[in-house]
Design a protein around this motif. Structure first.
Motif, PDB file in Angstrom:
ATOM      1  N   GLU A 114      51.393  27.818  89.690  1.00 48.78           N
ATOM      2  CA  GLU A 114      51.488  29.232  90.132  1.00 48.78           C
ATOM      3  C   GLU A 114      50.343  29.592  91.065  1.00 48.78           C
ATOM      4  O   GLU A 114      49.189  29.267  90.795  1.00 48.78           O
ATOM      5  CB  GLU A 114      51.464  30.170  88.918  1.00 48.78           C
ATOM      6  CG  GLU A 114      52.801  30.273  88.269  1.00 48.78           C
ATOM      7  CD  GLU A 114      52.924  31.482  87.330  1.00 48.78           C
ATOM      8  OE1 GLU A 114      52.216  32.482  87.535  1.00 48.78           O
ATOM      9  OE2 GLU A 114      53.759  31.387  86.406  1.00 48.78           O
ATOM     10  N   MET A 115      50.665  30.261  92.140  1.00 51.02           N
ATOM     11  CA  MET A 115      49.633  30.736  93.060  1.00 51.02           C
ATOM     12  C   MET A 115      48.904  31.905  92.388  1.00 51.02           C
ATOM     13  O   MET A 115      49.554  32.854  91.925  1.00 51.02           O
ATOM     14  CB  MET A 115      50.262  31.226  94.368  1.00 51.02           C
ATOM     15  CG  MET A 115      50.997  30.158  95.158  1.00 51.02           C
ATOM     16  SD  MET A 115      49.935  29.038  96.055  1.00 51.02           S
ATOM     17  CE  MET A 115      49.434  30.056  97.435  1.00 51.02           C
ATOM     18  N   VAL A 116      47.597  31.842  92.366  1.00 52.23           N
ATOM     19  CA  VAL A 116      46.847  32.981  91.827  1.00 52.23           C
ATOM     20  C   VAL A 116      46.261  33.831  92.949  1.00 52.23           C
ATOM     21  O   VAL A 116      45.885  34.976  92.744  1.00 52.23           O
ATOM     22  CB  VAL A 116      45.740  32.541  90.834  1.00 52.23           C
ATOM     23  CG1 VAL A 116      46.356  31.919  89.597  1.00 52.23           C
ATOM     24  CG2 VAL A 116      44.762  31.563  91.479  1.00 52.23           C
ATOM     25  N   ARG A 117      46.178  33.260  94.137  1.00 46.76           N
ATOM     26  CA  ARG A 117      45.871  34.037  95.345  1.00 46.76           C
ATOM     27  C   ARG A 117      46.858  33.611  96.421  1.00 46.76           C
ATOM     28  O   ARG A 117      47.261  32.456  96.474  1.00 46.76           O
ATOM     29  CB  ARG A 117      44.459  33.723  95.856  1.00 46.76           C
ATOM     30  CG  ARG A 117      43.394  34.461  95.134  1.00 46.76           C
ATOM     31  CD  ARG A 117      42.037  34.201  95.802  1.00 46.76           C
ATOM     32  NE  ARG A 117      41.021  34.034  94.783  1.00 46.76           N
ATOM     33  CZ  ARG A 117      39.890  33.343  94.916  1.00 46.76           C
ATOM     34  NH1 ARG A 117      39.633  32.741  96.070  1.00 46.76           N
ATOM     35  NH2 ARG A 117      39.029  33.246  93.949  1.00 46.76           N
ATOM     36  N   GLY A 118      47.216  34.539  97.308  1.00 49.21           N
ATOM     37  CA  GLY A 118      48.134  34.203  98.400  1.00 49.21           C
ATOM     38  C   GLY A 118      49.581  34.179  97.934  1.00 49.21           C
ATOM     39  O   GLY A 118      50.437  33.554  98.567  1.00 49.21           O
ATOM     40  N   TYR A 119      49.879  34.854  96.814  1.00 48.46           N
ATOM     41  CA  TYR A 119      51.252  34.774  96.298  1.00 48.46           C
ATOM     42  C   TYR A 119      52.237  35.678  97.028  1.00 48.46           C
ATOM     43  O   TYR A 119      53.417  35.704  96.704  1.00 48.46           O
ATOM     44  CB  TYR A 119      51.303  34.995  94.776  1.00 48.46           C
ATOM     45  CG  TYR A 119      50.574  36.207  94.278  1.00 48.46           C
ATOM     46  CD1 TYR A 119      51.084  37.470  94.487  1.00 48.46           C
ATOM     47  CD2 TYR A 119      49.367  36.065  93.603  1.00 48.46           C
ATOM     48  CE1 TYR A 119      50.400  38.580  94.040  1.00 48.46           C
ATOM     49  CE2 TYR A 119      48.677  37.180  93.152  1.00 48.46           C
ATOM     50  CZ  TYR A 119      49.197  38.439  93.386  1.00 48.46           C
ATOM     51  OH  TYR A 119      48.521  39.537  92.950  1.00 48.46           O
ATOM     52  N   ASN A 120      51.750  36.427  98.016  1.00 46.80           N
ATOM     53  CA  ASN A 120      52.708  37.114  98.902  1.00 46.80           C
ATOM     54  C   ASN A 120      53.396  36.099  99.815  1.00 46.80           C
ATOM     55  O   ASN A 120      54.388  36.391 100.462  1.00 46.80           O
ATOM     56  CB  ASN A 120      52.000  38.152  99.768  1.00 46.80           C
ATOM     57  CG  ASN A 120      51.782  39.421  98.989  1.00 46.80           C
ATOM     58  OD1 ASN A 120      52.549  39.712  98.075  1.00 46.80           O
ATOM     59  ND2 ASN A 120      50.754  40.159  99.332  1.00 46.80           N
ATOM     60  N   TYR A 121      52.799  34.914  99.899  1.00 48.57           N
ATOM     61  CA  TYR A 121      53.344  33.849 100.745  1.00 48.57           C
ATOM     62  C   TYR A 121      54.312  32.968  99.951  1.00 48.57           C
ATOM     63  O   TYR A 121      55.464  32.778 100.338  1.00 48.57           O
ATOM     64  CB  TYR A 121      52.177  33.035 101.303  1.00 48.57           C
ATOM     65  CG  TYR A 121      52.566  31.792 102.042  1.00 48.57           C
ATOM     66  CD1 TYR A 121      53.321  31.865 103.207  1.00 48.57           C
ATOM     67  CD2 TYR A 121      52.183  30.540 101.575  1.00 48.57           C
ATOM     68  CE1 TYR A 121      53.679  30.711 103.882  1.00 48.57           C
ATOM     69  CE2 TYR A 121      52.539  29.393 102.257  1.00 48.57           C
ATOM     70  CZ  TYR A 121      53.287  29.481 103.398  1.00 48.57           C
ATOM     71  OH  TYR A 121      53.651  28.343 104.059  1.00 48.57           O
ATOM     72  N   ASP A 122      53.844  32.415  98.837  1.00 46.21           N
ATOM     73  CA  ASP A 122      54.721  31.665  97.931  1.00 46.21           C
ATOM     74  C   ASP A 122      54.243  31.922  96.513  1.00 46.21           C
ATOM     75  O   ASP A 122      53.066  32.197  96.311  1.00 46.21           O
ATOM     76  CB  ASP A 122      54.693  30.163  98.254  1.00 46.21           C
ATOM     77  CG  ASP A 122      55.864  29.411  97.634  1.00 46.21           C
ATOM     78  OD1 ASP A 122      56.620  30.020  96.847  1.00 46.21           O
ATOM     79  OD2 ASP A 122      56.036  28.227  97.944  1.00 46.21           O
ATOM     80  N   SER A 123      55.139  31.818  95.566  1.00 43.47           N
ATOM     81  CA  SER A 123      54.743  32.073  94.171  1.00 43.47           C
ATOM     82  C   SER A 123      54.156  30.836  93.524  1.00 43.47           C
ATOM     83  O   SER A 123      53.414  30.925  92.554  1.00 43.47           O
ATOM     84  CB  SER A 123      55.953  32.516  93.349  1.00 43.47           C
ATOM     85  OG  SER A 123      56.510  33.667  93.898  1.00 43.47           O
ATOM     86  N   VAL A 124      54.558  29.666  94.032  1.00 41.64           N
ATOM     87  CA  VAL A 124      54.093  28.412  93.432  1.00 41.64           C
ATOM     88  C   VAL A 124      53.618  27.456  94.514  1.00 41.64           C
ATOM     89  O   VAL A 124      53.944  27.612  95.691  1.00 41.64           O
ATOM     90  CB  VAL A 124      55.223  27.700  92.628  1.00 41.64           C
ATOM     91  CG1 VAL A 124      55.644  28.496  91.417  1.00 41.64           C
ATOM     92  CG2 VAL A 124      56.415  27.398  93.512  1.00 41.64           C
ATOM     93  N   CYS A 125      52.864  26.474  94.066  1.00 45.59           N
ATOM     94  CA  CYS A 125      52.511  25.365  94.950  1.00 45.59           C
ATOM     95  C   CYS A 125      52.974  24.091  94.260  1.00 45.59           C
ATOM     96  O   CYS A 125      52.525  23.786  93.153  1.00 45.59           O
ATOM     97  CB  CYS A 125      51.000  25.325  95.169  1.00 45.59           C
ATOM     98  SG  CYS A 125      50.445  23.737  95.816  1.00 45.59           S
TER      99      CYS A 125
END
Ligand SMILES: Cc1cc2nc3c(=O)[nH]c(=O)nc-3n(C[C@H](O)[C@H](O)[C@H](O)COP(=O)(O)OP(=O)(O)OC[C@H]3O[C@@H](n4cnc5c(N)ncnc54)[C@H](O)[C@@H]3O)c2cc1C
Length: 484
Positions: free
Chosen positions: A134-145
């Motif tokens: 899960e993205m904890v920063r930048g999650y307006n871009y994607d929710s996961v990496c």
């Protein structure tokens, strides 16, 4: 080469093959002109039900999908390994999920499953994936990496193809199409085993550049609207030191914690831009600083971009670009050694064997997915998958963290009876393509195209004769997720 020239070349090739009169290797040389006339040659024929061209991101999945339907499937790949741009170009696999984190209250949904997830499961089993971190920063871009070990991806996908009984024709270049009116009868391939005609009932073009469709005379454009790129795997770096330095100097606007070197809760994605001289110099060589990794001392993809003057389907223009990008890569390593803490002894552990591009030829299909379709979350009565990621987020996002559908007709190559396309070679609108070209979308398209090709081959019908209901039923059985 424009479409007319290309088709003429193909027709000449087709006519030669149909004539079938071998000249026993004798050679006719047009002494007066600037052309050498190739002798007509008899080619050995191999017969399959389904031919998939390109064992990359979409093609691996297409071949697995076809073979899982029990049809005789061949996968043709010019390189010696499978995986394509997912192992050579990108950063993380975008995206198995909807953009739920950017839209509070929206339910978290894994919107791409099926064979794409099977591959991830296998990658997890061999320690080659960060997981859907899960993205904890930048999650307006994607929710996961979802980051992968690129070398294990090559092995795992090839093993899966082998287990599924796919005839894996690596080191084999597609060089022509044998046409029977608007129907492809066979693909012509070249390898060290010689030149062969590969006959089949249904064909899937996953070559990224749409080589088979172009050989078959399909319409296409070549927008050249992206930079080309060769990404580096940079080894011998102190990742934690690098991240700590970033945090001390303003932090990274992207962050995800996942599995790294077998340990959970480790940084697997961050924005490595240091600002100052590093960023100034990086800009000059088109270096992007978005970083993912699944290993402690390794940066998986450091990208060096270059916009090709000329044409991305012209060999000589691309040769100049290959050299330019290699120079940029060397400079990139210098920059890391000089400016990034813990990278003094970094070195290039991997490069792509050839430049990657976000789109080369764009093949005209029965339906062209529009930007509005994507951002307005449109669904179709013949959709074969759903998808929820847009690479231009947060500027463009699929409405309300939802999904849009990829219709079956968007994969049917216009004017050709038995050819489907999957991957970065569809969708002409640049902004819509910023969504459909992403890895996970290409994988989903691959499952749809491979399944449809297998059904068409089994029923001996054209792609437009296949009943959507049948296709959907088999896709659902294959684990494909639909919203309703
Ligand atoms: C630099 C870069 C960065 C990217 N970053 C990301 C990212 O971070 N996340 C993300 O999700 N997406 C990213 N993308 C997009 C994504 O990786 C691609 O769009 C996607 O992988 C393309 O998949 P594909 O199946 O269409 O093509 P590919 O994976 O490129 O597969 C095509 C295959 O066809 C083979 N082939 C071509 N011609 C022939 C022929 N004539 N005969 C035989 N074989 C042939 C090729 O060798 C290749 O293996 C990036 C793309 C690039 C270029």
């Amino acid at each position: 080469m424009n479409r007319r020239d290309f088709s003429k070349h193909v027709l000449m090739l087709g006519a030669g093959v149909h004539a079938g009169t071998a000249l026993g290797g004798s050679v006719t040389i047009n002494q007066s002109g600037s052309y050498y006339e190739e002798p007509v040659k008899k080619l050995p024929i191999r017969k399959f039900d389904v031919v998939v061209v390109g064992a990359g991101t979409g093609g691996v999945v297409a071949a697995l999908a076809a073979a899982r339907q029990g049809v005789k499937t061949i996968l043709i790949e010019r390189k010696g390994y499978t995986g394509g741009t997912v192992t050579e170009g990108g950063t993380a696999l975008h995206s198995f999920y909807n953009l739920w984190k950017a839209f509070p209250g929206v339910k978290k949904r894994q919107v791409v499953k099926g064979i794409a997830q099977d591959i991830i499961d296998r990658m997890m089993a061999v320690g080659g994936c960060s997981g859907h971190a899960e993205m904890v920063r930048g999650y307006n871009y994607d929710s996961v990496c979802t980051a992968i070990d690129t070398e294990l991806y090559k092995l795992v996908t090839m093993q899966m193809l082998d287990e599924a009984g796919v005839f894996i024709a690596v080191n084999t270049l597609l060089t022509g199409a044998i046409m029977d009116g608007s129907r492809i009868r066979g693909a012509i391939v070249d390898s060290r085993s010689g030149r062969e005609a590969i006959y089949a009932r249904a064909f899937v073009d996953c070559s990224a550049y749409g080589d088979l469709a172009a050989f078959a005379g399909a319409d296409y454009t070549v927008p050249n609207d992206y930079a080309c790129c060769n990404s580096i795997g940079l080894a011998n770096v102190d990742l934690d030191g690098y991240v700590a330095h970033l945090e001390a100097h303003g932090g990274s606007n992207q962050l995800a914690y996942g599995i790294r070197s077998g340990e959970h809760g480790k940084v697997v994605r961050f924005n490595g831009g240091l600002g100052g001289e590093f960023s100034k110099e990086a800009r000059k060589i088109g270096m992007s600083s978005m970083i993912t990794t699944v290993h402690d001392n390794y940066l998986m993809f450091v990208k060096c971009n270059f916009k090709v003057p000329g044409s991305v389907i012209n060999r000589d223009d691309m040769a100049k670009a290959e050299l330019e990008v290699r120079k940029r890569q060397a400079k990139a390593v210098e920059l890391f050694r000089k400016y990034v803490p813990g990278c003094k002894k970094a070195f290039m552990a991997r490069t792509s064997p050839t430049l990657n591009i976000r789109r080369g030829r764009l093949i005209t299909c029965d339906y062209d997915i529009s930007h509005e379709d994507v951002i307005e979350a449109k669904h179709f009565d013949d959709e074969v998958m759903v998808y929820g990621f847009h690479d231009s987020a947060p500027r463009y996002q699929v409405m309300n963290g939802g999904t849009y559908g990829i219709p079956y007709r968007a994969l049917r190559v216009a004017g050709i009876e038995n050819l489907l396309a999957a991957g970065m070679l569809i969708t002409s609108d640049h902004r819509a393509h910023m969504s459909t070209r992403n890895t996970v979308c290409c994988m989903g398209q691959g499952q749809a195209a491979g399944t449809a090709a297998a059904l068409c081959a089994g029923r001996n019908c054209a792609t437009r004769e296949l009943r959507y209901g049948q296709l959907r039923e088999v896709l659902v059985k294959g684990g494909v997720y639909f919203e309703s």
